[in-house]
Write a protein that holds these residues in place. Sequence first.
Motif, PDB file in Angstrom:
ATOM      1  N   ALA A 234       0.865  -1.184   0.000  1.00 40.54           N
ATOM      2  CA  ALA A 234       0.000   0.000   0.000  1.00 40.54           C
ATOM      3  C   ALA A 234       0.899   1.230   0.000  1.00 40.54           C
ATOM      4  CB  ALA A 234      -0.925   0.006   1.215  1.00 40.54           C
ATOM      5  N   VAL A 235       0.945   1.937  -1.106  1.00 37.07           N
ATOM      6  CA  VAL A 235       1.763   3.151  -1.239  1.00 37.07           C
ATOM      7  C   VAL A 235       0.834   4.304  -1.591  1.00 37.07           C
ATOM      8  CG1 VAL A 235       3.506   4.309  -2.640  1.00 37.07           C
ATOM      9  CG2 VAL A 235       3.921   1.987  -1.815  1.00 37.07           C
ATOM     10  N   LEU A 443      -1.837   4.517  -4.782  1.00 37.49           N
ATOM     11  CA  LEU A 443      -2.887   5.527  -4.658  1.00 37.49           C
ATOM     12  C   LEU A 443      -2.262   6.918  -4.745  1.00 37.49           C
ATOM     13  CD1 LEU A 443      -5.862   6.166  -4.215  1.00 37.49           C
ATOM     14  CD2 LEU A 443      -5.446   6.091  -1.743  1.00 37.49           C
ATOM     15  N   VAL A 444      -2.600   7.634  -5.807  1.00 37.20           N
ATOM     16  CA  VAL A 444      -2.099   8.991  -6.064  1.00 37.20           C
ATOM     17  C   VAL A 444      -3.179   9.975  -5.602  1.00 37.20           C
ATOM     18  CG1 VAL A 444      -1.312  10.609  -7.835  1.00 37.20           C
ATOM     19  CG2 VAL A 444      -0.767   8.159  -8.038  1.00 37.20           C
ATOM     20  N   VAL A 445      -2.815  10.906  -4.711  1.00 34.13           N
ATOM     21  CA  VAL A 445      -3.788  11.825  -4.119  1.00 34.13           C
ATOM     22  C   VAL A 445      -3.285  13.251  -4.309  1.00 34.13           C
ATOM     23  CG1 VAL A 445      -5.198  12.273  -2.071  1.00 34.13           C
ATOM     24  CG2 VAL A 445      -4.128  10.030  -2.350  1.00 34.13           C
ATOM     25  N   ASN A 446      -4.182  14.175  -4.686  1.00 32.61           N
ATOM     26  CA  ASN A 446      -3.737  15.553  -4.927  1.00 32.61           C
ATOM     27  C   ASN A 446      -4.900  16.529  -4.844  1.00 32.61           C
ATOM     28  OD1 ASN A 446      -0.766  15.976  -6.087  1.00 32.61           O
ATOM     29  ND2 ASN A 446      -1.952  17.806  -6.593  1.00 32.61           N
ATOM     30  N   PRO A 447      -4.655  17.720  -4.269  1.00 28.37           N
ATOM     31  CA  PRO A 447      -5.663  18.786  -4.373  1.00 28.37           C
ATOM     32  C   PRO A 447      -5.715  19.337  -5.800  1.00 28.37           C
ATOM     33  CG  PRO A 447      -4.127  19.198  -2.563  1.00 28.37           C
ATOM     34  CD  PRO A 447      -3.534  18.127  -3.418  1.00 28.37           C
ATOM     35  N   THR A 462       0.102   9.616 -12.276  1.00 28.42           N
ATOM     36  CA  THR A 462      -0.804   8.484 -12.429  1.00 28.42           C
ATOM     37  C   THR A 462      -0.602   7.815 -13.781  1.00 28.42           C
ATOM     38  OG1 THR A 462      -2.415   9.689 -11.069  1.00 28.42           O
ATOM     39  CG2 THR A 462      -3.214   7.771 -12.274  1.00 28.42           C
ATOM     40  N   ARG A 463      -0.433   8.616 -14.810  1.00 31.41           N
ATOM     41  CA  ARG A 463      -0.240   8.090 -16.161  1.00 31.41           C
ATOM     42  C   ARG A 463       1.120   7.409 -16.322  1.00 31.41           C
ATOM     43  NH1 ARG A 463      -1.255  12.565 -18.911  1.00 31.41           N
ATOM     44  NH2 ARG A 463       0.922  13.181 -19.172  1.00 31.41           N
ATOM     45  N   ASP A 496      -7.698  -2.508   3.849  1.00 31.20           N
ATOM     46  CA  ASP A 496      -8.308  -3.544   3.021  1.00 31.20           C
ATOM     47  C   ASP A 496      -7.811  -3.563   1.579  1.00 31.20           C
ATOM     48  OD1 ASP A 496     -10.018  -4.330   5.163  1.00 31.20           O
ATOM     49  OD2 ASP A 496     -11.302  -2.611   4.714  1.00 31.20           O
ATOM     50  N   GLY A 497      -7.009  -2.576   1.191  1.00 35.70           N
ATOM     51  CA  GLY A 497      -6.575  -2.499  -0.202  1.00 35.70           C
ATOM     52  C   GLY A 497      -7.633  -1.970  -1.145  1.00 35.70           C
ATOM     53  N   ALA A 498      -8.720  -1.398  -0.593  1.00 34.34           N
ATOM     54  CA  ALA A 498      -9.812  -0.890  -1.435  1.00 34.34           C
ATOM     55  C   ALA A 498      -9.391   0.390  -2.133  1.00 34.34           C
ATOM     56  CB  ALA A 498     -11.048  -0.635  -0.577  1.00 34.34           C
ATOM     57  N   LEU A 499      -9.767   0.509  -3.403  1.00 33.00           N
ATOM     58  CA  LEU A 499      -9.437   1.690  -4.201  1.00 33.00           C
ATOM     59  C   LEU A 499     -10.687   2.516  -4.467  1.00 33.00           C
ATOM     60  CD1 LEU A 499      -7.079   0.048  -6.815  1.00 33.00           C
ATOM     61  CD2 LEU A 499      -6.400   1.806  -5.169  1.00 33.00           C
ATOM     62  N   PRO A 500     -10.555   3.843  -4.483  1.00 33.00           N
ATOM     63  CA  PRO A 500     -11.690   4.663  -4.908  1.00 33.00           C
ATOM     64  C   PRO A 500     -11.988   4.396  -6.383  1.00 33.00           C
ATOM     65  CG  PRO A 500      -9.711   6.011  -4.732  1.00 33.00           C
ATOM     66  CD  PRO A 500      -9.366   4.663  -4.189  1.00 33.00           C
TER      67      PRO A 500
END
Length: 515
Positions: A234-235, A443-447, A462-463, A496-500
């Motif tokens: 999980a990163v 998981l890439v997260v950004n405002p 992400t790409r 849980d490894g769940a992805l949005p």
Amino acid sequence: MSVTPFHRRVSVRAGAALALLSAALAVPGAAAASPAGSQVRWAACAEEELAGFECATTAVPLDYDKPRGATTTIALARRPAGDPAHKLGTIFVNPGGPGGPGRGMVTVADQIVAPDVLARFDLVGFDPRGIGASDPVECFGTDAEAEALYAQMKIVPLSKAEISSTIRANLEYTRGCVANAGPLLEHMSTLNVAKDLDRLRRAVGDAKLNYIGYSYGTLIGATYANLFPSKVRAVIIDGNVDPDQRTNHRLANKFERAGGFEIVLSAFLRECDKAATTCAFTGNARAKFDRLRDRLRQGPATLPELGTVTIDDLTDFISGSMYNVADWPDTAATLQFVYDALFGGATASTLAVRTLPKARPGLGWSADAYSYNGNDSFLAVNCADAPLPRNPALYPAIADGFEAANPTFGRAEAFGEVACANWPRIAERYHGPWNKRTAKTVLVVNPKYDPATRYDFAVRMTRELGNARLLTLDGYGHTTRYSACITGWYSRYLIDGALPPAGTRCAQDLAPFPG
């Protein structure tokens, strides 16, 4: 989630430029060093700031091409899992920078993840190699030596004399690093940090990596994912760089970084005008800010309560203020105070002033005799990772081009790493490929409005990665914060490894100008 930027000497430089609140801890821990690859030996932290947590040090190869040769020390701090009977592993966290020590992140663990995550994981902050308590890189013997050079630099050098002095002092700073920092200077690249992180993963007994990296820490995460794709559990990378552009096209990257700050400044001014009753700087805020900036470009001004204010002060102040949307109301009040004082407004005496910090060399996190390790390691990592023009004579024209497109932040960004022009050539760096398919999805997260790591960068991250999912915060500031929605996805992913679902967007729970 609430995070605070790691402010360096020039806020606009901070690709830090992120650190969590209270990450400024860098006094050596109490635990003895343990051999690389062995079980970490934790002991109670000696520092008052880390009271109640566990500390350790571990040795890693100085040069991974010589794994049995000299070593360097990595310092760690741990917040043990609240429910050890159901523990899932260890989450390593990095605050960014580069130059930000990470041990203090254990003190704000509840601002990083929710209680359900803290129950199931140890949370470990570490000072990356050369930083803080981890055998720090030090370019000078005393603060005075570093400050003598910083006094000759400008954040926004305008005249020929200022430009010449700024370039000359930066190049002299590099010479100090070469003369004093020792062999570690040649082994500070993110490639080595990622290899260290894998050593730390093994040392705590985890089969695969759990990691949260902010800002520059996203480059560590992306590098790890491509060096050790089978070891990813999980990163989370939050406030993203564009890894290809940062490592292969750094000048273009710095240009777009300046543009990111401009985008968020425009959003700040736009939101201010929309909040007519709660933003002190309202009333064609864009025109007012431009007038203020252009006046200070002409020379310093002496203002009541604030003393002498320069274009450096304004640039440093406004760039730092863009990191945290919670600062925006006070930032607007200060801008209005300065504007009234400069141009004869009637409200100057009635506004509460948020102090406009004087632009000055930003102290590192160390409590010992030398305070500039944060600055030294910032240069050591960035100059190793990314090629910049090596002819100092090119920088004035580069700055002119940056400034034409990005009038508030372009010039500061262009001169931010002039010291790299004569930095030793470093062979140890990772610059791709970035598309290795990881065992689990990153998981890439950004405002949407992030000043230092603009949203475009997260889209590209992400790409470019081989297996990644983007989660967007429709909000403001550097890295995601003030969003129960984001925190919830952190938990589901880590446990849980769940992805949005693809295209998921979260709301920010704090308005720019609440009222």
